[in-house]
Design a protein around this motif. Sequence first.
Motif: not given
Length: 534
Positions: A440-445, A454-464, A474-482
Motif C-alpha cells: 500500500d506504499g505506507a511502510r518502508i523497511a 550495521p543497524f537493527g530493524i528500521r521501518v518508516k512511514n510514508s512521510g519518512f 538482530p541486524t536487518m539485511c535484505n528486508p522484503r515485504f510480503s
Amino acid sequence: MTGNEIKSRIIILLSMMLLCGCSALSQPTATPAPTATYSPTTTLTPIEAPSSTPFDTATPAPTAVPSATPSPTDSPTPTLTATATATASPTATPSITRLPALGFVFDNWDVLDVPASIADGIDSPMIAFSSSNNRQTIANIATAQPFTGVQTVYFVSPTGSQRYIPVLELYSTKSLEVFVAPRGNALAYVKADDDPRTSGLYVLDLETGFSARLLPGLNPLVQRGHYMTPNWSPDGSELVIAVATGYDIDIFLAAKDGSAPRNISAKGSYDLWPRWSPDGRHIAFVSDRADCPSWIPGEPEFCDALTRPPPTGGQVFIYEVANGRTWQLSDVAVSEPPKWIGDSNLALASGGPFELANPQRRIWRADIETGEARELRIAGGSPTASYLSDSWSPDGNRVVVQLADNRNEIVLLDAAGLQLGRDSELDFPRFGMTASWSADGARIAIGGTAGQCPFGIRVKNSGFGNVASGSPPPTMCNPRFSPDGQYIAFTGVNPSVDGRNDIYIASYNGFGATSLTRNLRGQVELIGWVGGER
C-alpha cells in the motif's frame, strides 16, 4: 588432343575444384603444357571482403606461338576468365574466430517428488529460502562439523504454523543459486558439482515435478563476462534468459519445463539483463544495438572485435510479447539491469564508479508508452553526489535512495526530485543499503545488504518518520515485504554463534521479530516471497 578437348578438361577440373569448399579457397596451379606456364596468385585481406574471386589474378602467360596444328599450347585464358567470373566470391576472413556458444541442451531429465501442498498451488504468501550444510544430528550449533554438501530449498509459512516444506535437495560444493517464479509454481537453479555432464542451469516445474538441465557449464549465468540471472514471467510459465551465441548475446524464452527455447532478439548485438513487466506484456532489456548494429563479421556496419572492446551496457529496449515488436525506450546509456515500476514505467541508472567519464550514478524514471525519461536529482544538490540503491514505491511516485557524497545519507524523493525526508543516521557503506515498500506504499523497511548490516530493524512511514527503530540484535539485511504487505522477511545475525545468519519474520510495522530458521544447523539464505496475491 584438340584445343577444345583441352578446354573441356580444364572446365571439368575447375568445376570439381569449386564443389570442394576448401579447394575453392586454395590457390590454383594450372600447367596446361610444359611450354606454357602461368602462376595465379590470390591475396585475401582479413576482415574486408576480397575484391575478386581467387581466380581473377590467374593470368596465363603462354610462351609458345600458336600454329595451324592444334597443340597443348592453346591458351585456356578465355575459358578460365569466364569460369572465374561465374563463381561466388569466398567469404572474407572474420575479424575474430567464432566464439563457442553455450547452447541449450535439455538433458538430465528427472521427475521429483514435490509435496502436494506446493504442487496444488500456493494461495497464501510463503517464504522461500535455501539451507546448506544442515547437520541434523548436531545438538550444539556452535560445534564444528565436516561439510555435508547437502543444499535444500524450503518454503515456509510466515506464521510458522507449518513445518519447513522441502522443495529441492541436491549435493553441491558451491553456493546454491535459486530463482523462484512469483506464483511458486516453478524454479530455476544452478547445479555446480564440477562434472560437466551434469553442471548447469536447471528448471523445475513444481506442478509436475519434471526437472531438466537447460544450459550446461559450471557458471552458466556468466555470459561473455556479464553476470545475468534468469527471470520468470509473472505466471511462471516462461523463463527469459540471455545466452551467448557465436559473436554476440541474444535473449531467449523457454517454457517452464525447459522445452522449445526461442530467440527473441537475434540482432547480432549484445542483448543483456532481460526483465518481465509485472503484467507479463513486455520484456525490458539492455542492448548496444544503437551503437553497434552487429558484432557478426561481414554484416552491415559490424563492429570489429579486434579493435573495439565488448560493451558494458547500452540503451534500454522494450519487447512486446504479444506481437514481437521491439523499440528503443530512450537514449540514456545504462550499465545495469532496468527495474520495473508498475506495468508501464522503468527505473534506469547511468554512470557509476567504474565509468571514468561519468563516475556519479544517476537515476531516471522512464515511461514505456511515451518514451519520456526524466532524471531525478535534488534541485540545487551537489553535482558530485551519487544516487545509489534506489527503491521505488509501488505507484512510482516516490523513491528511497542512498545519497552518497562527502557522507552517505538516506533520502526520500518524489517523482519530480523534491526531497520529502532525510535520515543522516543511517550511514550505510556505499551500495550497502536496500529498502522495501509495503504493497500500500505506507511502510518502508530499510536494511543493509551483502553482509553490510550495521543497524537493527528500521521501518518508516510514508512521510519518512520512524515506526520501528530497533538496535541489534538482530541486524536487518535484505528486508522484503510480503506481496500482501502484512509481513517483513529479512536476514539477521544470530549473536550466539559467530557468523550465523537466520531468517526472521516481523509484522507490518517491524515489531515481534521471530527467527524462522533457529532449528536448522547450517547456513541459510533468503530467496524471497512466493505465492499469494500480486
